[in-house]
Design a protein around this motif. Structure first.
Motif, PDB file in Angstrom:
ATOM      1  N   ASP A 109      74.441  69.690   1.781  1.00 36.98           N
ATOM      2  CA  ASP A 109      73.755  69.872   0.515  1.00 36.98           C
ATOM      3  C   ASP A 109      74.820  70.109  -0.560  1.00 36.98           C
ATOM      4  OD1 ASP A 109      72.440  70.919  -1.741  1.00 36.98           O
ATOM      5  OD2 ASP A 109      70.877  71.854  -0.521  1.00 36.98           O
ATOM      6  N   GLU A 110      75.081  69.079  -1.354  1.00 42.77           N
ATOM      7  CA  GLU A 110      76.120  69.143  -2.387  1.00 42.77           C
ATOM      8  C   GLU A 110      75.823  70.220  -3.427  1.00 42.77           C
ATOM      9  OE1 GLU A 110      78.976  67.469  -2.793  1.00 42.77           O
ATOM     10  OE2 GLU A 110      78.778  66.070  -1.133  1.00 42.77           O
ATOM     11  N   LYS A 111      74.563  70.341  -3.806  1.00 45.44           N
ATOM     12  CA  LYS A 111      74.179  71.281  -4.856  1.00 45.44           C
ATOM     13  C   LYS A 111      74.385  72.736  -4.412  1.00 45.44           C
ATOM     14  CE  LYS A 111      70.262  72.611  -7.731  1.00 45.44           C
ATOM     15  NZ  LYS A 111      68.831  72.491  -7.925  1.00 45.44           N
ATOM     16  N   GLU A 112      73.899  73.062  -3.227  1.00 43.05           N
ATOM     17  CA  GLU A 112      73.967  74.445  -2.724  1.00 43.05           C
ATOM     18  C   GLU A 112      75.236  74.728  -1.927  1.00 43.05           C
ATOM     19  OE1 GLU A 112      71.715  76.795  -3.516  1.00 43.05           O
ATOM     20  OE2 GLU A 112      70.598  75.309  -4.683  1.00 43.05           O
TER      21      GLU A 112
END
Length: 158
Positions: A109-112
């Motif tokens: 998960d790039e965002k988190e």
């Protein structure tokens, strides 16, 4: 002198390799899993979370019975869990023990900044969903080893 150094090196290496973290077993009616001593376990409506005290990640176990999910749809289900645009081919599947089909998926998960590893065991209308999530910052060395050892120790009883 060289023989003493070599012998000491082998001895030191064997001590380091032989060290292991003490474990305990979490048992439900349908499965068991080994986890490091000191890790916490919560059970919220039959969703079990196992995590170290610093809560940098967790192993989550969900079980479903009487679930009408055709095997042809399981990979789509797994991708939908993460809202992933990955191709279904990224999910590996094989025949597992006790007649279960095993699915395996790794996702970042790039965002988190979370590493996710998911295993789904499906047989007829029974499904076990086991996942690891861990902060990327801690996903190395000892934490990766501890999470993976616990993850791989998951056993279905029936």
């Amino acid at each position: 002198m060289k023989k003493i150094i070599v012998a000491f090196s082998f001895f030191a290496a064997s001590v380091v390799i032989a060290q292991s973290v003490p474990t305990k077993v979490y048992e439900s009616n349908n499965y068991s899993i080994s986890l490091p001593e000191g890790w916490k376990v919560t059970n919220d409506s039959d969703i079990v979370n196992i995590f170290p005290g610093n809560e940098i990640g967790a192993i989550t176990i969900s079980e479903y019975h009487d679930l009408n999910l055709p095997k042809a749809e399981t990979k789509k289900f797994i991708l939908a869990l993460y809202k992933s645009s990955d191709d279904e081919k990224k999910i590996k599947s094989k025949s597992g023990k006790k007649g279960y089909t095993e699915y395996f998926y790794e996702y970042f998960d790039e965002k988190e900044k979370l590493v996710w590893i998911t295993k789904v065991l499906q047989k007829d209308k029974d499904m076990f969903l086991i996942s690891i999530n861990c902060s990327q910052k801690y996903w190395n060395g000892n934490y990766m080893k501890l999470f993976n050892e616990a993850f791989e120790s998951f056993k279905i009883k029936k």
